[in-house]
Design a protein around this motif. Structure first.
Motif, PDB file in Angstrom:
ATOM      1  N   PRO A  60       0.722  -1.340  -0.191  1.00 15.10           N
ATOM      2  CA  PRO A  60      -0.187  -0.024  -0.098  1.00 15.10           C
ATOM      3  C   PRO A  60       0.877   1.172   0.104  1.00 15.10           C
ATOM      4  O   PRO A  60       1.767   1.220   0.560  1.00 15.10           O
ATOM      5  CB  PRO A  60      -0.766  -0.179   1.378  1.00 15.10           C
ATOM      6  N   TYR A  61       0.345   2.201  -0.566  1.00 14.65           N
ATOM      7  CA  TYR A  61       0.904   3.609  -0.559  1.00 14.65           C
ATOM      8  C   TYR A  61      -0.123   4.524  -0.193  1.00 14.65           C
ATOM      9  O   TYR A  61      -1.103   4.433  -0.706  1.00 14.65           O
ATOM     10  CB  TYR A  61       1.792   3.960  -1.857  1.00 14.65           C
ATOM     11  N   GLU A  62       0.382   5.695   0.197  1.00 10.78           N
ATOM     12  CA  GLU A  62      -0.777   6.801   0.546  1.00 10.78           C
ATOM     13  C   GLU A  62       0.229   8.187   0.486  1.00 10.78           C
ATOM     14  O   GLU A  62       1.381   8.285   1.068  1.00 10.78           O
ATOM     15  CB  GLU A  62      -1.503   6.687   1.766  1.00 10.78           C
ATOM     16  N   VAL A  75       8.864  11.230   1.777  1.00 13.26           N
ATOM     17  CA  VAL A  75       8.413   9.863   1.354  1.00 13.26           C
ATOM     18  C   VAL A  75       8.824   8.989   2.548  1.00 13.26           C
ATOM     19  O   VAL A  75      10.253   9.021   2.818  1.00 13.26           O
ATOM     20  CB  VAL A  75       8.660   9.440   0.279  1.00 13.26           C
ATOM     21  N   ALA A  76       8.012   8.368   3.252  1.00 14.49           N
ATOM     22  CA  ALA A  76       8.507   7.545   4.348  1.00 14.49           C
ATOM     23  C   ALA A  76       8.075   6.094   4.314  1.00 14.49           C
ATOM     24  O   ALA A  76       6.672   5.806   3.747  1.00 14.49           O
ATOM     25  CB  ALA A  76       8.145   7.924   5.640  1.00 14.49           C
ATOM     26  N   LEU A  77       8.604   5.129   4.544  1.00 13.41           N
ATOM     27  CA  LEU A  77       8.113   3.916   4.992  1.00 13.41           C
ATOM     28  C   LEU A  77       7.329   3.716   6.270  1.00 13.41           C
ATOM     29  O   LEU A  77       7.490   4.634   7.367  1.00 13.41           O
ATOM     30  CB  LEU A  77       9.397   2.699   5.315  1.00 13.41           C
ATOM     31  N   GLY A  81      -1.300   4.065   6.080  1.00 18.63           N
ATOM     32  CA  GLY A  81      -2.118   3.791   7.309  1.00 18.63           C
ATOM     33  C   GLY A  81      -2.299   4.576   8.321  1.00 18.63           C
ATOM     34  O   GLY A  81      -3.265   5.536   8.316  1.00 18.63           O
ATOM     35  N   PRO A  82      -1.154   4.619   9.290  1.00 19.63           N
ATOM     36  CA  PRO A  82      -1.180   5.652  10.443  1.00 19.63           C
ATOM     37  C   PRO A  82      -0.695   7.102  10.114  1.00 19.63           C
ATOM     38  O   PRO A  82      -1.200   7.984  10.825  1.00 19.63           O
ATOM     39  CB  PRO A  82      -0.236   4.930  11.303  1.00 19.63           C
ATOM     40  N   GLY A  83       0.094   7.293   8.911  1.00 21.46           N
ATOM     41  CA  GLY A  83       0.642   8.461   8.798  1.00 21.46           C
ATOM     42  C   GLY A  83      -0.124   9.621   8.547  1.00 21.46           C
ATOM     43  O   GLY A  83       0.278  10.627   8.794  1.00 21.46           O
ATOM     44  N   ARG A  84      -1.239   9.621   8.104  1.00 19.40           N
ATOM     45  CA  ARG A  84      -2.085  10.859   7.760  1.00 19.40           C
ATOM     46  C   ARG A  84      -2.593  11.423   9.144  1.00 19.40           C
ATOM     47  O   ARG A  84      -2.817  12.637   9.305  1.00 19.40           O
ATOM     48  CB  ARG A  84      -3.519  10.461   7.027  1.00 19.40           C
ATOM     49  N   ASP A  85      -2.603  10.831  10.113  1.00 13.41           N
ATOM     50  CA  ASP A  85      -3.073  11.191  11.605  1.00 13.41           C
ATOM     51  C   ASP A  85      -1.912  11.421  12.558  1.00 13.41           C
ATOM     52  O   ASP A  85      -2.249  11.896  13.553  1.00 13.41           O
ATOM     53  CB  ASP A  85      -3.894  10.222  12.275  1.00 13.41           C
ATOM     54  N   GLU A  86      -0.623  11.213  11.854  1.00 12.57           N
ATOM     55  CA  GLU A  86       0.568  11.683  13.020  1.00 12.57           C
ATOM     56  C   GLU A  86       0.738  13.152  13.137  1.00 12.57           C
ATOM     57  O   GLU A  86       0.412  13.906  12.143  1.00 12.57           O
ATOM     58  CB  GLU A  86       1.773  11.021  12.534  1.00 12.57           C
ATOM     59  N   ARG A  99       3.377  14.699   2.517  1.00 11.74           N
ATOM     60  CA  ARG A  99       3.930  13.762   3.030  1.00 11.74           C
ATOM     61  C   ARG A  99       3.136  12.518   2.663  1.00 11.74           C
ATOM     62  O   ARG A  99       1.987  12.417   2.554  1.00 11.74           O
ATOM     63  CB  ARG A  99       4.013  13.765   4.733  1.00 11.74           C
ATOM     64  N   GLY A 100       3.849  11.211   2.673  1.00 12.21           N
ATOM     65  CA  GLY A 100       3.255  10.132   2.370  1.00 12.21           C
ATOM     66  C   GLY A 100       4.204   9.059   2.157  1.00 12.21           C
ATOM     67  O   GLY A 100       5.408   9.171   2.833  1.00 12.21           O
ATOM     68  N   GLY A 101       3.823   8.044   1.613  1.00 12.50           N
ATOM     69  CA  GLY A 101       4.838   6.632   1.585  1.00 12.50           C
ATOM     70  C   GLY A 101       4.180   5.355   1.458  1.00 12.50           C
ATOM     71  O   GLY A 101       3.085   5.249   1.044  1.00 12.50           O
TER      72      GLY A 101
END
Length: 466
Positions: A60-62, A75-77, A81-86, A99-101
């Protein structure tokens, strides 16, 4: 070839693959993808849009992009999943940064595939939003390791990398170091517990190690030997309590406090060293098809002589207080049967990556001095390889006085990324001293008092040249 040229080539390859009709042998028309993503995070004042999907291997990527995107993307591993709410995402969006990955759901410890996925994810992002002005690879833990790998493998796809709390000794080296720690503990404290061949019931193995260390911690002899293993394995003499709370850093002259810190690094907190050594070791051996670690030819008396001076002195004091002969235990370790690696497994694991220091883009690392998983000695190894490759002008290394794995505040992480953005805009490094990094963190507002410190890591005792 320029970064944009490589990214465009990746996009073309993916478009061609998508346009091929499965089973027919003919090309099928694919409707043009609309620019950008779909509105998301409705409570965000940045009015972002999101785009997501899966890469060719199913990963998955987002990405999350502010309405007023300034052309920079991080771009990050482990983002998908959780990244959008960090909190870090909200901070970057407010600055106009996307930001994404990806996630590690498919690749796990297949580090090379995770590295390549970052370039593919960037290409997917640029298909949707257009070319980024600046692309930065960044992540924490395995994501930090992958970001350093991206800088080495895909310097034409990315402009910079900011690896955070990554095991920058490289795939093989960092797990040789972990082998040393558990080998000493098994020999002197917990005979028969798994070191390499981790059983399917990983949780039982983890509990057995935690229980054995807790029992050893209750005796003077056990405490002395825990300190010895920590010194040889280059662990921090600082760890979190079992309830997750953070004790202050131990006094460098207090042997008992240093040993207690080493014990907590091994067995305390939410991510104990021995627990991670069980679960990840089993995953790694499944990925590479054998054992990629060894201690044949390793002189543990020499490793102790090269250990952190404060912990080395503590070992001597604790052995004396326990009435133990340190020389006898070192002789026992020297005589112990060694563990040999499977050469093919080493070869496969080294493809994960051996970091060679031959940088082509700027890299700024961020590490915690009390990180029990990605030990700071590995940062010394990475810096030394960069120096030997003649790429020192492209590297800056920073540290926070923090305990536990990747225990940075969002503002401290943002300060590291802001430093790199300054470097990319000007072509010159801004100040990266601890006072400068703390001032930059403070200016970003909110969060705890910034904790950047001046720090020189110890020499890594298990380098692997590849």
């Amino acid at each position: 070839m320029t970064r944009h040229g490589v990214t465009a080539c990746l996009a073309i390859v993916m478009a061609v693959a998508a346009a091929t009709a499965v089973g027919s042998g003919t090309a099928a028309a694919v409707p043009a993808r609309p620019p950008g993503g779909t509105p998301c995070l409705p409570d965000s004042p940045t009015r972002p849009s999101c785009v997501s999907g899966t890469l060719q291997d199913g990963t998955p990527y987002e990405f999350v992009v502010p309405a007023r995107w300034n052309g920079t993307v991080v771009v990050a591993l482990d983002f998908a999943g959780p990244g959008r709410d960090e909190p870090l995402t909200a901070r970057l969006l407010a600055d106009g940064v996307a930001r994404g990955g990806t996630s590690r759901a498919i690749t796990g410890w297949d580090i090379r595939s995770a590295i390549d996925n970052q370039a593919e994810a960037l290409a997917r992002f640029e298909q949707a939003y257009g070319r980024a002005r600046k692309a930065i690879a960044s992540g924490t833990s395995m994501g930090g390791f992958v970001a350093a790998g991206v800088a080495q493998v895909h310097p034409h796809a990315f402009d910079a990398a900011v690896p955070m709390c990554g095991g920058l000794g490289g795939s093989v080296s960092q797990w040789n170091q972990k082998l040393d720690t558990l080998f000493v503990l098994e020999r002197l404290i917990a005979p028969g517990l798994p070191v390499i061949d981790i059983p399917e019931d990983v949780e039982s193995a983890r509990k057995a190690w935690i229980d054995a260390l807790a029992a050893a911690q209750r005796t003077p002899e056990g405490r002395a030997r825990i300190a010895l293993a920590a010194a040889i394995g280059q662990l921090p003499a600082w760890g979190r309590n079992s309830d997750g709370s953070t004790p202050p850093p131990p006094d460098s002259g207090d042997a008992d406090a240093l040993e207690q810190g080493a014990y907590l690094a091994l067995a305390g907190g939410p991510l104990p060293y021995v627990g991670q050594a069980m679960g990840s070791r089993r995953q790694i051996m499944a990925v590479v098809g054998g054992n990629p670690s060894w201690n044949t030819g390793v002189d543990y008396a020499k490793q102790l002589r090269l250990a952190d001076p404060a912990l080395r002195r503590a070992v001597g004091e604790l052995y004396k207080a326990a009435g133990l002969a340190l020389a006898a235990d070192l002789k026992d370790l020297a005589a112990a049967p060694r563990i040999a690696a499977d050469p093919d497994a080493v070869k496969r694991f080294s493809r994960g990556i051996v970091l060679d220091g031959d940088l082509r883009i700027p890299v700024l690392t961020l590490s915690g001095t009390g990180d029990q998983i990605s030990t700071v000695a590995q940062q010394q190894s990475y810096g030394e390889k960069v120096r030997r490759a003649g790429a020192n002008p492209l590297l800056r290394q920073t540290y926070t006085e923090t305990v536990g794995h990747c225990d940075f505040s969002p503002a401290e992480q943002q300060a590291a990324l802001a430093t790199m953005l300054d470097r990319l805009r000007s072509g010159h490094w801004p100040a990266t001293s601890a006072p400068a990094m703390n001032a930059r963190t403070t200016a970003l507002g909110a969060g705890p008092v910034p904790r950047y410190v001046s720090f020189t890591p110890p020499r890594f005792n298990r380098p692997y040249p590849g």
